[in-house]
Enzyme design. Structure first.
Site, PDB file in Angstrom:
ATOM      1  N   ARG A 129      10.876   2.634  16.379  1.00  0.00           N
ATOM      2  CA  ARG A 129      12.334   2.752  16.402  1.00  0.00           C
ATOM      3  C   ARG A 129      12.906   2.820  17.820  1.00  0.00           C
ATOM      4  O   ARG A 129      14.130   2.829  17.973  1.00  0.00           O
ATOM      5  CB  ARG A 129      12.771   3.985  15.599  1.00  0.00           C
ATOM      6  CG  ARG A 129      12.639   3.803  14.102  1.00  0.00           C
ATOM      7  CD  ARG A 129      13.203   4.983  13.346  1.00  0.00           C
ATOM      8  NE  ARG A 129      12.455   6.196  13.568  1.00  0.00           N
ATOM      9  CZ  ARG A 129      11.323   6.534  12.947  1.00  0.00           C
ATOM     10  NH1 ARG A 129      10.815   5.707  12.032  1.00  0.00           N
ATOM     11  NH2 ARG A 129      10.709   7.655  13.214  1.00  0.00           N
ATOM     12  N   GLY A 189       3.546  11.582   9.261  1.00  0.00           N
ATOM     13  CA  GLY A 189       2.388  11.602   8.374  1.00  0.00           C
ATOM     14  C   GLY A 189       2.388  12.722   7.363  1.00  0.00           C
ATOM     15  O   GLY A 189       1.473  12.808   6.543  1.00  0.00           O
ATOM     16  N   THR A 248       5.894  17.623  10.766  1.00  0.00           N
ATOM     17  CA  THR A 248       5.771  16.652  11.848  1.00  0.00           C
ATOM     18  C   THR A 248       7.133  16.347  12.473  1.00  0.00           C
ATOM     19  O   THR A 248       8.144  16.278  11.783  1.00  0.00           O
ATOM     20  CB  THR A 248       5.139  15.346  11.348  1.00  0.00           C
ATOM     21  OG1 THR A 248       5.890  14.870  10.223  1.00  0.00           O
ATOM     22  CG2 THR A 248       3.694  15.565  10.950  1.00  0.00           C
ATOM     23  N   ASP A 313      12.231  16.971   0.198  1.00  0.00           N
ATOM     24  CA  ASP A 313      11.877  16.132   1.340  1.00  0.00           C
ATOM     25  C   ASP A 313      12.875  16.326   2.478  1.00  0.00           C
ATOM     26  O   ASP A 313      13.002  15.476   3.342  1.00  0.00           O
ATOM     27  CB  ASP A 313      11.837  14.652   0.909  1.00  0.00           C
ATOM     28  CG  ASP A 313      11.272  13.741   1.998  1.00  0.00           C
ATOM     29  OD1 ASP A 313      10.438  14.207   2.784  1.00  0.00           O
ATOM     30  OD2 ASP A 313      11.686  12.583   2.066  1.00  0.00           O
ATOM     31  N   CYS A 608       1.932   1.369  -2.537  1.00  0.00           N
ATOM     32  CA  CYS A 608       2.565   0.101  -2.141  1.00  0.00           C
ATOM     33  C   CYS A 608       4.076   0.102  -2.244  1.00  0.00           C
ATOM     34  O   CYS A 608       4.743  -0.742  -1.633  1.00  0.00           O
ATOM     35  CB  CYS A 608       2.031  -1.040  -3.007  1.00  0.00           C
ATOM     36  SG  CYS A 608       0.241  -1.045  -3.256  1.00  0.00           S
ATOM     37  N   HIS A 612       6.675  -2.560  -0.464  1.00  0.00           N
ATOM     38  CA  HIS A 612       6.847  -3.752  -1.299  1.00  0.00           C
ATOM     39  C   HIS A 612       7.890  -3.587  -2.395  1.00  0.00           C
ATOM     40  O   HIS A 612       8.151  -4.547  -3.122  1.00  0.00           O
ATOM     41  CB  HIS A 612       5.500  -4.162  -1.892  1.00  0.00           C
ATOM     42  CG  HIS A 612       4.540  -4.678  -0.873  1.00  0.00           C
ATOM     43  ND1 HIS A 612       4.621  -5.949  -0.355  1.00  0.00           N
ATOM     44  CD2 HIS A 612       3.494  -4.072  -0.244  1.00  0.00           C
ATOM     45  CE1 HIS A 612       3.653  -6.122   0.539  1.00  0.00           C
ATOM     46  NE2 HIS A 612       2.967  -5.001   0.625  1.00  0.00           N
ATOM     47  N   MET A 651       0.347  -5.119   8.177  1.00  0.00           N
ATOM     48  CA  MET A 651      -0.265  -4.728   6.914  1.00  0.00           C
ATOM     49  C   MET A 651      -1.583  -4.024   7.190  1.00  0.00           C
ATOM     50  O   MET A 651      -2.534  -4.620   7.689  1.00  0.00           O
ATOM     51  CB  MET A 651      -0.509  -5.974   6.048  1.00  0.00           C
ATOM     52  CG  MET A 651      -1.305  -5.722   4.768  1.00  0.00           C
ATOM     53  SD  MET A 651      -0.401  -4.695   3.592  1.00  0.00           S
ATOM     54  CE  MET A 651      -1.644  -4.476   2.315  1.00  0.00           C
TER      55      MET A 651
END
Length: 681
Positions: A129, A189, A248, A313, A608, A612, A651
């Site tokens: 970023r 993480g 984090t 969150d 995923c 995706h 990926m």
């Protein structure tokens, strides 16, 4: 250390003499010409005092130049130093462009894909970023954990250090932050595996480690690093250290030269559900907090916890902006912060004392913030007690995400790209027996919501918050959900890109749209402004990603990722472009096995989905797997997903997946492709 720099263009940079690294230069009128920090300067306000471009002449603003970026990710913000525009994209590939013409001067590739740690650290997060600058050095942090100093004149690396030596499962997507003679970096993480957050400071010239500060306490049996960790341990229960704790510092910080402190915006706990990581409750310091650290010593100075007892969150990775503001008839040195939870906070920078908190978006997790103590009165239902589901606002994306807000000292308004959406929070079937899935992705500690509890579609707004009076001044609706970061200027303007593919200028006083340019792509990053030769420019980097499809849906492969730079009288035009609706791929000979598809669905929705797309309908962060030929061939699919054949394009390698897992994914992809394919007339 591996790395590549384009030396031919570096020589051009030296010959041109454009990079005169040093103190900020000045434009006519004494305003700052450079954009030298993520938020512009040490105040991190995303504000430019430049006023050549104003509400009176913004209609004459036009494209001065553009630069096409060959990358898979461009959600990043540039810097402008003495006539050179610097930015990093994708796998932290740093570019230096002539800020007046857009000509490439040099490019440095830190060769992230070849690093052994990248195979697992590239499974989460996206590109980078932002970058930082200090005294002729550009600082970039790589996904697998290196902090690298690059010579701003030549693009050659000067030093490199691995920062994740105590965070095996960490990764970096946020910018480094310069704090005096040090450069400070955190990591992400804490949504994925047991991780203990920390930040590390390095000597800006040499890369020598100066200090490291942990956010949450570790195993008491091993002793505590300092008194701050000893105090924090009293606010945790159970065997929290086995879960890492989280916390984090994955994005926002700010350096306060006045007090020689760096402010850290700390993250959520791991897992989100406090009943798992700290079953006896407790505030869980220093999760979801603003923490002030002495830059010279690395010692704790003060903290303010935004979300004690955090079971969501919620985190404080959003902007930390500094200003001197008159509040209640008294000038205050103020820290401003609008995190995920929907409240706008003003804190005293010297003491950390709470000043005010006002709602800037819909929220129902707190009944109020105590005006004296600053402690929230948490809505008991928001903790989803005894397995009772709760539709909570804001959703995990937050009322304000990492898209930058801005503050104008001219208006005393803070401008926030706001999202309003809900999500059901509920315990898993058996909290005590919950275990995380190693090697996978998000491990929230939550259960599946009831099928009859569905949140209404989320919406977005541009909100102007009156900081001195602690209230919303005005708001205007915006398209879709995820819109770009904001820059305010001395010309009375706000600049922002939106997910409909436009780059816009608004009035800073009332939010009226005054100008718009079709950027041919959604925009998430924030613009910057600077001068070259006394002329004001505005630059923004286009690029869009989401876990959800949008309208228009910016297809990963078709995105026009560019630097766009504007000036009064600009006459350039972009080539014609139109999104093509690519067909869903299929192989009629492929027979879907429902049992295998169920296995694949569980893997997809934990590993995923973020990249995706929900329901396998991509939102620009990664290819739409329904429209890809890769899953149709088992060997090719394994080479990409398991072996990491496309690591250079972002990926990661999911080596923990068995052949049966991979086969399950292929069946789930075909199942969803057929379920979502257009029906024949």
């Amino acid at each position: 250390m591996k790395g590549r720099v384009s030396t031919a263009v570096a020589i051009l940079a030296l010959a041109s003499g454009l990079v005169a690294c040093g103190a900020d230069s000045a434009a006519p009128g004494g305003t700052t010409a450079n954009w030298s920090s993520f938020g512009g300067d040490d105040k991190e306000q995303h504000y430019s005092a430049l006023d050549q471009i104003s509400a009176d002449n913004v209609g004459k603003l036009g494209l001065a130049w553009s630069y096409d970026i060959d990358t898979y990710d461009s959600y990043t913000q540039p810097l402008a130093i003495d006539g050179v525009l610097y930015f990093a994209v994708g796998l932290s590939v740093v570019h230096a462009l002539d800020a007046k013409t857009g000509k490439l001067l040099w490019q440095y590739d830190p060769d992230v894909a070849s690093q052994p740690e990248s195979k697992w650290r590239m499974r989460a997060g996206w590109g980078t970023r932002g970058i930082a600058y200090k005294d002729g050095l550009i600082y970039t942090a790589t996904r697998e954990g290196r902090l690298i100093a690059v010579d701003a004149k030549t693009g050659k690396p000067r030093w490199s250090v691995q920062t994740l030596d105590e965070a095996e499962n960490g990764y970096i997507t946020g910018p480094p932050w310069v704090a005096g003679d040090k450069v400070v970096v955190g990591f992400g993480g804490a949504d994925y595996s047991p991780t203990r957050g920390y930040v590390t400071a390095y000597d800006a010239k040499t890369g020598k480690k100066a200090w490291r500060w942990f956010v949450v306490p570790g195993d008491p049996a091993k002793g505590f690093e300092n008194k701050a960790m000893e105090a924090a341990a009293k606010t945790w229960t159970g065997e929290w250290w086995k879960f890492g704790g989280g916390g984090t510092v994955w994005h926002a910080m700010a350096y306060d030269a006045k007090y020689d402190r760096i402010y850290l915006g700390t993250g959520n706990g791991w897992p989100w559900n406090q009943k798992i990581r700290s079953p006896g409750g407790g505030d869980n310091l220093y999760l979801a907090s603003i923490v002030a650290i002495d830059v010279k010593t690395g010692e704790y100075a003060w903290h303010y916890q935004v979300n004690p007892e955090n079971s969501h969150d919620f985190n404080d990775a959003m902007d930390i902006e500094l200003a001197d503001i008159e509040i209640g008839g008294k000038m205050r040195s103020v820290l401003m912060h609008a995190p995920k939870n929907g409240f706008f906070y003003a804190l005293d920078r010297e003491t950390g004392k709470f000043i005010s908190a006002g709602e800037f978006a819909k929220q129902n997790w707190a009944k109020r913030i105590d005006p004296v103590t600053g402690r929230p009165e948490i809505n008991p239902e928001a903790q989803y007690p005894n397995g009772k589901p709760f539709m909570m606002y804001p959703f995990p994306n937050g009322a304000h995400g990492v898209q930058a807000m801005a503050f104008s000292p001219k208006t005393n308004l803070s401008y926030i790209p706001v999202m309003e959406g809900g999500r059901v929070f509920v315990d898993p079937a058996n909290v005590k027996d919950w275990t995380y899935k190693p090697g996978m992705m998000v491990n929230t500690g939550l259960g599946a919501p009831p099928s009859d509890m569905v949140a209404p579609p989320a919406v977005s707004k541009l909100v102007a918050f009156d900081v001195p009076n602690n209230k919303i001044a005005w708001s205007v609706p915006q398209p879709g959900v995820f819109n770009g970061g904001i820059m305010a200027t001395g010309g009375g303007l706000l600049f922002q890109g939106t997910n409909d593919g436009n780059f816009n200028a608004y009035s800073a006083t009332d939010g009226r749209k005054l100008w718009s340019f079709p950027a041919q792509n959604g925009i998430l990053s924030a613009p910057i402004s600077y001068t070259v030769g006394g002329k004001q420019y505005v630059s923004v980097i286009t690029g869009f990603r989401s876990s959800f499809p949008n309208v228009p849906n910016w297809d990963y492969r078709q995105q026009q990722r560019r630097v766009l730079t504007f000036a009064i009288g600009g006459t350039k035009a972009l080539p014609k472009f139109e999104l093509v609706d690519e067909p869903i791929q299929d192989d009629p000979a492929f027979t879907v096995d429902a049992a295998k598809a169920k296995v694949g669905g569980a893997i997809y929705n934990s590993s995923c989905i973020i990249c995706h797309g929900a329901g396998m309908m991509a939102g620009g962060a990664a290819p739409d797997l329904r429209k890809s030929a890769v899953p149709l061939d088992a060997e090719t699919f394994k080479a990409v997903v398991h072996d990491g054949a496309l690591m250079a394009r972002g990926m990661g390698a999911f080596e923990q997946l068995s052949d049966a897992d991979l086969e399950g994914l292929r069946h789930y992809i075909r199942q969803r492709a057929r379920e979502t394919a257009p029906k024949a007339n």
